[in-house]
Design an enzyme around this catalytic site. Structure first.
Site, short mmCIF file in Angstrom:
data_model
loop_
_atom_site.label_atom_id
_atom_site.label_comp_id
_atom_site.label_asym_id
_atom_site.label_seq_id
_atom_site.Cartn_x
_atom_site.Cartn_y
_atom_site.Cartn_z
N CYS A 29 -21.38 -8.88 -23.17
CA CYS A 29 -22.15 -8.13 -22.15
C CYS A 29 -22.15 -8.83 -20.79
O CYS A 29 -22.49 -8.22 -19.78
CB CYS A 29 -23.58 -7.93 -22.62
SG CYS A 29 -23.67 -7.10 -24.20
N HIS A 72 -27.80 -6.38 -16.35
CA HIS A 72 -27.22 -5.79 -17.55
C HIS A 72 -28.28 -4.89 -18.19
O HIS A 72 -29.45 -5.25 -18.29
CB HIS A 72 -26.80 -6.90 -18.51
CG HIS A 72 -26.41 -6.39 -19.86
ND1 HIS A 72 -25.58 -5.31 -20.02
CD2 HIS A 72 -26.77 -6.80 -21.11
CE1 HIS A 72 -25.43 -5.09 -21.31
NE2 HIS A 72 -26.15 -5.96 -21.99
N ASN A 132 -27.12 0.54 -23.89
CA ASN A 132 -26.44 -0.72 -23.56
C ASN A 132 -24.93 -0.52 -23.73
O ASN A 132 -24.45 -0.40 -24.86
CB ASN A 132 -26.98 -1.81 -24.50
CG ASN A 132 -26.32 -3.15 -24.28
OD1 ASN A 132 -25.30 -3.26 -23.60
ND2 ASN A 132 -26.90 -4.19 -24.86
N1 COA Z 1 -37.16 2.48 -35.17
C1 COA Z 1 -38.32 2.21 -35.77
N2 COA Z 1 -38.65 1.00 -36.21
C2 COA Z 1 -37.75 0.02 -36.01
C3 COA Z 1 -36.52 0.23 -35.40
C4 COA Z 1 -36.23 1.53 -34.96
N3 COA Z 1 -35.08 1.86 -34.35
N4 COA Z 1 -35.85 -0.93 -35.33
C5 COA Z 1 -36.64 -1.86 -35.89
N5 COA Z 1 -37.79 -1.28 -36.30
C6 COA Z 1 -38.92 -1.90 -36.97
C7 COA Z 1 -38.52 -3.19 -37.65
O1 COA Z 1 -37.98 -2.93 -38.93
C8 COA Z 1 -39.87 -3.87 -37.72
O2 COA Z 1 -40.58 -3.35 -38.82
P1 COA Z 1 -41.46 -4.33 -39.73
O3 COA Z 1 -42.49 -4.91 -38.80
O4 COA Z 1 -42.01 -3.41 -40.76
O5 COA Z 1 -40.51 -5.35 -40.26
C9 COA Z 1 -40.58 -3.43 -36.46
O6 COA Z 1 -39.87 -2.25 -36.02
C10 COA Z 1 -40.54 -4.46 -35.34
O7 COA Z 1 -39.21 -4.91 -35.25
P2 COA Z 1 -38.82 -6.05 -34.27
O8 COA Z 1 -37.39 -6.42 -34.47
O9 COA Z 1 -39.86 -7.13 -34.33
O10 COA Z 1 -39.00 -5.29 -32.85
P3 COA Z 1 -38.87 -5.87 -31.42
O11 COA Z 1 -40.12 -5.67 -30.69
O12 COA Z 1 -38.26 -7.25 -31.42
O13 COA Z 1 -37.79 -4.87 -30.79
C11 COA Z 1 -35.47 -4.81 -30.22
C12 COA Z 1 -36.50 -4.82 -31.35
C13 COA Z 1 -34.09 -4.80 -30.84
C14 COA Z 1 -35.67 -3.54 -29.42
C15 COA Z 1 -35.69 -6.05 -29.33
O14 COA Z 1 -35.78 -7.20 -30.13
C16 COA Z 1 -34.63 -6.21 -28.33
O15 COA Z 1 -34.41 -5.37 -27.49
N6 COA Z 1 -33.89 -7.35 -28.36
C17 COA Z 1 -32.81 -7.57 -27.46
C18 COA Z 1 -31.61 -6.86 -28.01
C19 COA Z 1 -30.50 -6.77 -27.01
O16 COA Z 1 -30.76 -6.61 -25.86
N7 COA Z 1 -29.29 -6.88 -27.51
C20 COA Z 1 -28.14 -6.75 -26.73
C21 COA Z 1 -28.00 -7.88 -25.81
S1 COA Z 1 -26.58 -7.71 -24.86
#
Ligand code: COA
Length: 339
Positions: free
Chosen positions: A125, A266, A296
């Site tokens: 990215c 980004h 993304n």
């Molecule tokens: N829909 C509903 N629930 C979801 C889900 C979705 N699409 N994806 C995950 N969950 C659930 C998880 O299973 C978890 O459930 P649990 O508490 O029962 O285990 C809960 O939501 C929280 O998940 P978590 O991973 O803690 O959420 P978060 O607040 O960290 O958000 C992201 C997840 C991926 C949105 C976030 O971590 C993020 O954006 N990270 C950066 C990713 C990124 O930018 N990647 C590319 C970089 S170039």
């Protein structure tokens, strides 16, 4: 790298790498949050609240080069630059059509850039900012004068559409930019690039598996072919390194955030963009966001933003902008330039 560069006949002459033009191409097919709710257990509300994304584009049955080539052609047209003027093409993609030829060579052949040398740069990215920094370095070394950076991704091919933690985040698309060495304008003022390979597994897309090619079982497992991500770790990495990169690039240029007109980050997650806004007291209007429409698109996200900004007439000569990338590697980078 200095901002103002040298004296000629007693006058200070500005030199630098200027952004000449941009282009982009996204596939027609949309995948909305509501469509995703029919594929995995998720909701529009969850995706919008946690990421800001509402829909993304999907390049069904298309190769990455089929996005890259029109984006490149549009960038050339936008700047009135002929393909023969290019002496360097750098392409970025995590989803190349082939290991060889590179995406850059495919683009070179398609647009007829006979005078260019061409290669791919792999920084996920952060690809666009890394490639732009490479262009700037070639220019400053006197080894090229007109360059095309083209970033194109068909990440849908790496996404497991049964994995809700990943499938709502990514989209397909391509963006391109033409840069030229100028002996009258500053263009790129400073750059900062960084990486932390020890955290590479936080965003993992495997290539060919290790195997005993002569005697082994050569089947490629289902789980091996998809992107795996530790979302929290990537989020923490971005929240730490992005502001740090912006601080450093401003410090190197002897500038402060209030001298900046635009930040083009980004497009991974609106919450990461909010961190940047709060940290620098930036108004929402100063930070360009289109992730609600495209998700993304990895390396393509910043040049797609730039192209939209140019089409809307938002980028004005003399303005100062910071482009920021972060992601797989893990990598990050920031570029400060005068438009
Ligand atoms: N829909 C509903 N629930 C979801 C889900 C979705 N699409 N994806 C995950 N969950 C659930 C998880 O299973 C978890 O459930 P649990 O508490 O029962 O285990 C809960 O939501 C929280 O998940 P978590 O991973 O803690 O959420 P978060 O607040 O960290 O958000 C992201 C997840 C991926 C949105 C976030 O971590 C993020 O954006 N990270 C950066 C990713 C990124 O930018 N990647 C590319 C970089 S170039």
């Amino acid at each position: 790298m200095s901002i103002i560069s040298f004296y000629k006949n007693g006058e200070v002459i500005a030199i630098g790498t200027i952004l000449v033009s941009t282009g982009s191409y996204v596939p027609e097919q949309r995948l909305t949050n509501s469509q995703l709710t029919e594929m995995v257990e998720t909701s529009d509300e969850w995706i919008v609240q946690r990421t800001g994304i509402r829909e993304r584009r999907i390049a069904s049955n298309m190769q990455t080069s089929e996005l890259a080539i029109p984006a490149a052609q549009r960038a050339l047209e936008d700047g009135g630059v002929s393909a023969q003027e290019l002496d360097l093409i750098i392409a970025c993609t995590a989803t190349p059509d082939s290991y060889t030829p590179s995406l850059a060579c495919r683009v070179q052949a398609a647009i007829g850039a006979d005078n260019a040398f061409a290669f791919d740069a792999s920084a996920a990215c952060s690809g666009f900012v890394y490639a732009t920094d490479i262009v700037d370095s070639y220019f400053r070394a006197g080894k090229a004068k007109t360059a095309l950076v083209v970033c194109a991704e068909t990440l849908s091919r790496l996404v497991d559409f049964t994995d809700r933690t990943v499938c709502c985040l990514f989209g397909d698309g391509a963006g391109a930019a033409v840069f030229r060495w100028s002996e009258t304008e500053e263009g790129i003022l400073q750059t900062v690039m960084g990486a932390d390979g020890t955290r590479g597994d936080a965003l993992l897309a495997k290539a060919l598996p290790v195997e005993d090619a002569l005697n082994g079982d050569r089947t490629y497992s289902h789980t091996d072919r998809f992107l795996h991500m530790n979302g929290k770790e990537v989020f923490r990495f971005a929240a730490r390194t992005v502001p740090d990169a912006i601080d450093r690039v401003l410090n190197k240029a002897g500038m402060t955030a209030d001298e900046i007109d635009w930040v083009v980050p980004h497009q991974a997650n609106l919450r990461i963009i909010d961190v940047i806004c709060r940290r620098y007291g930036l108004k929402k209007e100063q930070v360009y966001v289109n992730l609600d429409r495209f998700g993304n698109t990895s390396s393509a996200s910043v040049p797609i933003c730039l192209d939209e900004m140019r089409q809307k007439g938002l980028l004005k000569r003399g303005q100062r902008a910071i482009f920021v990338g972060f992601g797989g590697g893990l990598t990050y980078g920031a570029i400060l330039l005068r438009i």
